[in-house]
Enzyme design. Structure first.
Site, short mmCIF file in Angstrom:
data_model
loop_
_atom_site.label_atom_id
_atom_site.label_comp_id
_atom_site.label_asym_id
_atom_site.label_seq_id
_atom_site.Cartn_x
_atom_site.Cartn_y
_atom_site.Cartn_z
NE ARG A 279 -1.69 -1.79 3.52
CZ ARG A 279 -2.20 -2.03 4.71
NH1 ARG A 279 -3.49 -2.15 5.05
NH2 ARG A 279 -1.42 -2.52 5.54
CG HIS B 270 14.70 -18.07 8.48
ND1 HIS B 270 13.35 -17.84 9.01
CD2 HIS B 270 15.75 -18.03 8.91
CE1 HIS B 270 13.90 -17.48 10.25
NE2 HIS B 270 15.33 -17.63 10.33
CE LYS C 123 19.18 -19.63 10.40
NZ LYS C 123 19.94 -18.16 10.15
CD GLU D 55 15.19 -15.02 19.21
OE1 GLU D 55 15.08 -14.28 18.39
OE2 GLU D 55 14.12 -15.42 19.91
CG ASP E 282 8.54 -16.72 17.31
OD1 ASP E 282 8.37 -16.54 15.75
OD2 ASP E 282 9.73 -16.19 17.78
CG HIS F 135 12.86 -21.78 13.60
ND1 HIS F 135 12.61 -21.73 12.33
CD2 HIS F 135 12.65 -20.52 14.14
CE1 HIS F 135 12.40 -20.64 11.80
NE2 HIS F 135 12.38 -19.71 13.14
#
Ligand SMILES: NC(=O)c1ccc[n+]([C@@H]2O[C@H](COP(=O)([O-])OP(=O)(O)OC[C@H]3O[C@@H](n4cnc5c(N)ncnc54)[C@H](OP(=O)(O)O)[C@@H]3O)[C@@H](O)[C@H]2O)c1
Length: 496
Positions: free
Chosen positions: A46, A184, A188, A222, A241, A246
């Site tokens: 947009r 993703h 890796k 993290e 998440d 993962h």
């Protein structure tokens, strides 16, 4: 092999993912000569971007986030293939306009109509976008000469029912072979290397089973807090998440049987079997083997850090978990009785994704006779990020006249060994979609089986709303409850 000429249409083409990951990845593929001879990348959103403004936006993303600096000549040829269409997915006239512009771009550039559609929009827009593609007849029938493929970002759903609803809606438009669901992590280098390590080296594969392996630890830590993602995270939490995708994907790669070929479906069949073999975590089992926690205030390098509930956009009474630790069993012959410990969290001491496979101790004889000085068991550690490497912890004699044994590490550092930086995960994944290779993408049954295993844990946590939520100080290695989980089995977490 180069992909056929095509157009990549990115819904959410002005978003964070496109800016930080997709455009830099495409630029690097271009520099490496891996993109089709003729291609177009068309962002849709947009924002009122002209093509020129979109090229500047892309350049900024490449300058900030690419592993390479910009080469002017190559940038010019890449930038000439970038376009932007200002449109809102839900506007009634949007898709005819998008269609007309895509036809013009493809005609001018000589692209035969092959298209890859990328859903880089918030998950609530996945189904509306796909429906619009169908209504606007953007998806060629599977027997047409041209192809249409769809890339879907995670998260696909927030439990089994919602994942199935999204998959059903997508399946009514695209065949499974046209759908590429991205995790993703699978792009890796070090993750791809897990299969090479296991199945191209006879050192390792014979040891990967309950006879030799004591336990496996998979950590995705993290250092950052929730940052600017509170709106998403408040509806997700660490289990949805990170674990559903993962961590379970890493687990399947470590634990799967050798596939009989590298065909996408053969590899994915083997991975699926592992998820199907996970011991269910229902009711009491969830209480016993799943720890959730939330970070509270803490201090790192003398700097005070807020707790999760004081972060911008987070409800002051939020019970969303920012940390999860699980003890998991795979009920098959290979892994019977071997615990897999999974942990992930925000605001841990450092960013680290690694898998460590700890072998059983050597017998308490010969060099391991002294009960007060047991030898460290051998550990194979695969570091996925940041320092891509793998290391083997072994016992060795210290040079000298006495027999003194010390643990040492044999290490392979990818950067040093191959003297080049690894391509970003999205480079490999985007290239694979263009080539039509689905090996590194999640199949529908894989996604839904993962959710089937995860959903009872989520349900249990909902049932036990009133149970205390453990806390850990920001910057610490997690809650004491996670230590207790592993220490009750006589083992310890590897230090972070
Ligand atoms: N960012 C990451 O690192 C990351 C990592 C893994 C997965 N993902 C997933 O990737 C997807 C995109 O994430 P993101 O971080 O890039 O989100 P984002 O920054 O919010 O970008 C979303 C994009 O969608 C566009 N959009 C939203 N509603 C739209 C509408 N009605 N019509 C047209 N465009 C619309 C927005 O553009 P306008 O507002 O200009 O229309 C924006 O460019 C999400 O599903 C996310 O979960 C992101």
């Amino acid at each position: 092999m180069k992909p056929p000429n095509l157009t990549l249409v990115i819904f959410g083409g002005a978003g964070d993912l496109t800016h930080r990951k997709l455009l830099p990845a495409l630029y690097n593929l271009h520099v490496d000569g891996l993109l089709p001879d003729t291609f177009a990348v068309v962002g849709i959103g947009r924002r009122e971007f002209t093509d020129e403004a979109y090229r500047d936006f892309a350049k900024d993303g490449v300058q900030q986030f690419s592993r390479r600096t910009i080469d002017q000549a190559r940038w010019q040829t890449f930038a000439a293939a970038l376009f932007f269409i200002n449109a809102s997915i839900d506007a009634p006239d949007a898709f005819p306009t998008i269609g007309a512009r895509l036809d013009t771009i493809e005609h001018e550039r000589g692209i035969p109509g092959n298209r890859v559609y990328y859903l880089a929009v918030p998950p609530a827009w996945f189904v509306p976008t796909v429906r619009q593609l169908q209504h606007a007849r953007f998806v060629a029938p599977t027997d047409a000469k041209m192809f249409a493929r769809l890339i879907v970002e995670k998260p696909i759903g927030r439990d089994l029912a919602s994942a199935m609803a999204i998959n059903d809606a997508i399946a009514s438009v695209f065949g499974e072979r046209q759908i590429f669901r991205i995790d993703h992590y699978l792009g890796k280098e070090t993750v791809q290397n897990i299969l090479v390590l296991r199945f191209a080296n006879s050192f390792f594969e014979p040891l990967f089973n309950q006879k030799y392996v004591d336990h496996v630890q998979i950590t995705v830590a993290e250092e950052e807090g929730v940052g600017t993602r509170a709106a998403y995270y408040e509806a997700a939490g660490a289990l949805r998440d990170m674990v559903q995708n993962h961590l379970l994907q890493l687990l399947t790669l470590v634990a799967m049987e050798p596939p009989y070929s590298l065909d996408a479906d053969v590899v994915r069949d083997e991975k699926l079997e592992i998820i199907q073999s996970l011991r269910p975590m229902e009711g009491d089992a969830s209480d016993a083997y799943a720890v959730r926690a939330q970070y509270g205030p803490g201090t790192v390098d003398g700097k005070p850090l807020p707790g999760y509930t004081s972060e911008a956009g987070v409800a002051p009474n939020s019970r969303i978990e920012t940390f999860v630790a699980l003890q998991v069993f795979i009920d098959n012959w290979r892994w019977a009785g071997v615990p897999f410990f999974l942990r992930t969290g925000k605001r841990l001491p450092r960013r680290a994704s690694e898998i460590s496979i700890q072998l059983k101790p050597v017998p308490p004889i010969l060099f391991n006779k002294n009960p007060d000085k047991r030898l460290d068991p051998n550990v194979l550690t695969i570091r996925i990020q940041p320092d891509e490497s793998f290391s083997l912890g072994i016992s060795s004699k210290v040079p000298g006249t006495r027999v003194e044994i010390r643990p040492v590490e044999m290490e392979l550092d990818y950067c040093r060994a191959f003297a080049s930086s690894s391509p970003e995960a999205y480079e490999r994944l985007l290239l694979d979609v263009m080539l039509g290779d689905a090996t590194l993408f999640m199949r529908r049954d894989g996604v839904e089986t993962s959710w089937k295993w995860i959903t009872p844990i989520l349900n249990r946590w909902t049932e036990r709303q009133d149970a205390p939520l453990p806390a850990y100080p920001a910057g610490s290695a997690g809650p004491v409850e996670a230590d207790r989980l592993i220490e009750s089995t006589g083992r310890r977490w590897r230090s972070l």
